[in-house]
Write a protein that holds these residues in place. Sequence first.
Motif, PDB file in Angstrom:
ATOM      1  N   ASN A  44      57.302   9.053  79.939  1.00  0.00           N
ATOM      2  CA  ASN A  44      57.209   9.951  80.835  1.00  0.00           C
ATOM      3  C   ASN A  44      58.910   9.813  81.737  1.00  0.00           C
ATOM      4  OD1 ASN A  44      54.735  10.566  81.593  1.00  0.00           O
ATOM      5  ND2 ASN A  44      54.225   9.458  82.714  1.00  0.00           N
ATOM      6  N   GLU A  45      59.559   8.942  80.501  1.00  0.00           N
ATOM      7  CA  GLU A  45      60.812   8.864  80.719  1.00  0.00           C
ATOM      8  C   GLU A  45      61.257  10.350  79.761  1.00  0.00           C
ATOM      9  OE1 GLU A  45      63.204   5.513  79.917  1.00  0.00           O
ATOM     10  OE2 GLU A  45      61.392   3.969  80.462  1.00  0.00           O
ATOM     11  N   GLN A  46      61.904  10.206  80.468  1.00  0.00           N
ATOM     12  CA  GLN A  46      64.009  11.950  80.039  1.00  0.00           C
ATOM     13  C   GLN A  46      64.210  11.833  79.004  1.00  0.00           C
ATOM     14  OE1 GLN A  46      63.141  15.328  80.994  1.00  0.00           O
ATOM     15  NE2 GLN A  46      61.568  13.671  82.919  1.00  0.00           N
ATOM     16  N   ARG A  47      64.941  10.552  78.823  1.00  0.00           N
ATOM     17  CA  ARG A  47      65.611  10.474  77.858  1.00  0.00           C
ATOM     18  C   ARG A  47      64.993   9.352  77.082  1.00  0.00           C
ATOM     19  NH1 ARG A  47      71.389   9.957  79.648  1.00  0.00           N
ATOM     20  NH2 ARG A  47      70.932   8.212  80.332  1.00  0.00           N
ATOM     21  N   ILE A  48      63.925   9.330  76.070  1.00  0.00           N
ATOM     22  CA  ILE A  48      64.103   8.526  74.749  1.00  0.00           C
ATOM     23  C   ILE A  48      63.636   9.058  73.722  1.00  0.00           C
ATOM     24  CG2 ILE A  48      61.424   9.737  75.239  1.00  0.00           C
ATOM     25  CD1 ILE A  48      60.329   6.434  75.018  1.00  0.00           C
ATOM     26  N   PRO A  49      64.620   8.163  72.908  1.00  0.00           N
ATOM     27  CA  PRO A  49      64.975   7.944  71.025  1.00  0.00           C
ATOM     28  C   PRO A  49      62.802   8.579  70.380  1.00  0.00           C
ATOM     29  CG  PRO A  49      65.350   6.023  71.725  1.00  0.00           C
ATOM     30  CD  PRO A  49      64.801   6.381  72.886  1.00  0.00           C
ATOM     31  N   GLY A  50      63.259   9.399  69.864  1.00  0.00           N
ATOM     32  CA  GLY A  50      62.594   9.857  68.474  1.00  0.00           C
ATOM     33  C   GLY A  50      61.121   8.477  68.558  1.00  0.00           C
ATOM     34  N   ASP A  51      61.563   7.375  67.826  1.00  0.00           N
ATOM     35  CA  ASP A  51      61.026   6.693  67.125  1.00  0.00           C
ATOM     36  C   ASP A  51      60.136   5.771  67.938  1.00  0.00           C
ATOM     37  OD1 ASP A  51      63.795   5.808  67.992  1.00  0.00           O
ATOM     38  OD2 ASP A  51      63.003   4.119  66.596  1.00  0.00           O
ATOM     39  N   LEU A  52      60.817   5.538  69.517  1.00  0.00           N
ATOM     40  CA  LEU A  52      60.122   5.302  70.500  1.00  0.00           C
ATOM     41  C   LEU A  52      59.317   6.141  71.474  1.00  0.00           C
ATOM     42  CD1 LEU A  52      63.387   3.483  72.364  1.00  0.00           C
ATOM     43  CD2 LEU A  52      61.311   2.644  70.433  1.00  0.00           C
ATOM     44  N   GLN A  53      59.705   6.986  70.908  1.00  0.00           N
ATOM     45  CA  GLN A  53      58.395   8.370  71.755  1.00  0.00           C
ATOM     46  C   GLN A  53      57.424   8.029  71.122  1.00  0.00           C
ATOM     47  OE1 GLN A  53      58.993  12.066  72.630  1.00  0.00           O
ATOM     48  NE2 GLN A  53      58.529  11.592  74.202  1.00  0.00           N
ATOM     49  N   THR A  54      57.271   8.049  69.406  1.00  0.00           N
ATOM     50  CA  THR A  54      56.126   8.015  69.073  1.00  0.00           C
ATOM     51  C   THR A  54      55.201   6.802  68.741  1.00  0.00           C
ATOM     52  OG1 THR A  54      57.589   9.155  67.622  1.00  0.00           O
ATOM     53  CG2 THR A  54      55.388   8.192  66.339  1.00  0.00           C
ATOM     54  N   LYS A  55      56.050   5.912  69.118  1.00  0.00           N
ATOM     55  CA  LYS A  55      55.343   4.532  69.092  1.00  0.00           C
ATOM     56  C   LYS A  55      54.261   4.318  70.552  1.00  0.00           C
ATOM     57  CE  LYS A  55      59.092   1.744  66.929  1.00  0.00           C
ATOM     58  NZ  LYS A  55      59.846   0.310  66.306  1.00  0.00           N
ATOM     59  N   ALA A  56      55.226   4.678  71.586  1.00  0.00           N
ATOM     60  CA  ALA A  56      54.342   5.140  73.011  1.00  0.00           C
ATOM     61  C   ALA A  56      53.654   5.868  73.163  1.00  0.00           C
ATOM     62  CB  ALA A  56      55.359   5.137  73.984  1.00  0.00           C
ATOM     63  N   PHE A  57      53.251   6.501  72.609  1.00  0.00           N
ATOM     64  CA  PHE A  57      52.187   7.589  72.131  1.00  0.00           C
ATOM     65  C   PHE A  57      50.958   6.973  71.372  1.00  0.00           C
ATOM     66  CE2 PHE A  57      54.792  12.045  73.387  1.00  0.00           C
ATOM     67  CZ  PHE A  57      53.268  12.160  74.101  1.00  0.00           C
TER      68      PHE A  57
END
Length: 125
Positions: A44-57
């Motif tokens: 839900n964070e606005q500025r998150i690197p794509g690789d971390l977003q993928t890991k979180a999902f």
Amino acid sequence: MLERLLALNRQDRIGQECRIALGGAYLRLGDVAKAKEIVEPVINEQRIPGDLQTKAFDALVSIAEAQSNFDEALTVLDRELTACAEPVLQSEIRLRKGKLLLKMGRMDEGISLVREYVSSTANSD
């Protein structure tokens, strides 16, 4: 140590990685509710690197699957597909979604996504 980092409430990459790692640890320990509580804020964070977003999902999908909540896992995968701009990752997400649909007994949909993935990877060689 991860819990100490989390307590600092860092909003940078280190804080985000800490949340994902700690959520994974709680998932492995069987505390899926705590794992979800820790990981969910990352996507839900606005500025998150794509690789971390993928890991979180991916962590949230694993958490939903651990709870046998396959509908929620599908919802998270759909959110990830919407958020992801990279075609290779989108293909991987669709494959995971196809496997999940097969697990749920939704054979036609699952087979279609798996075939799509196989076709796309065969064409990329």
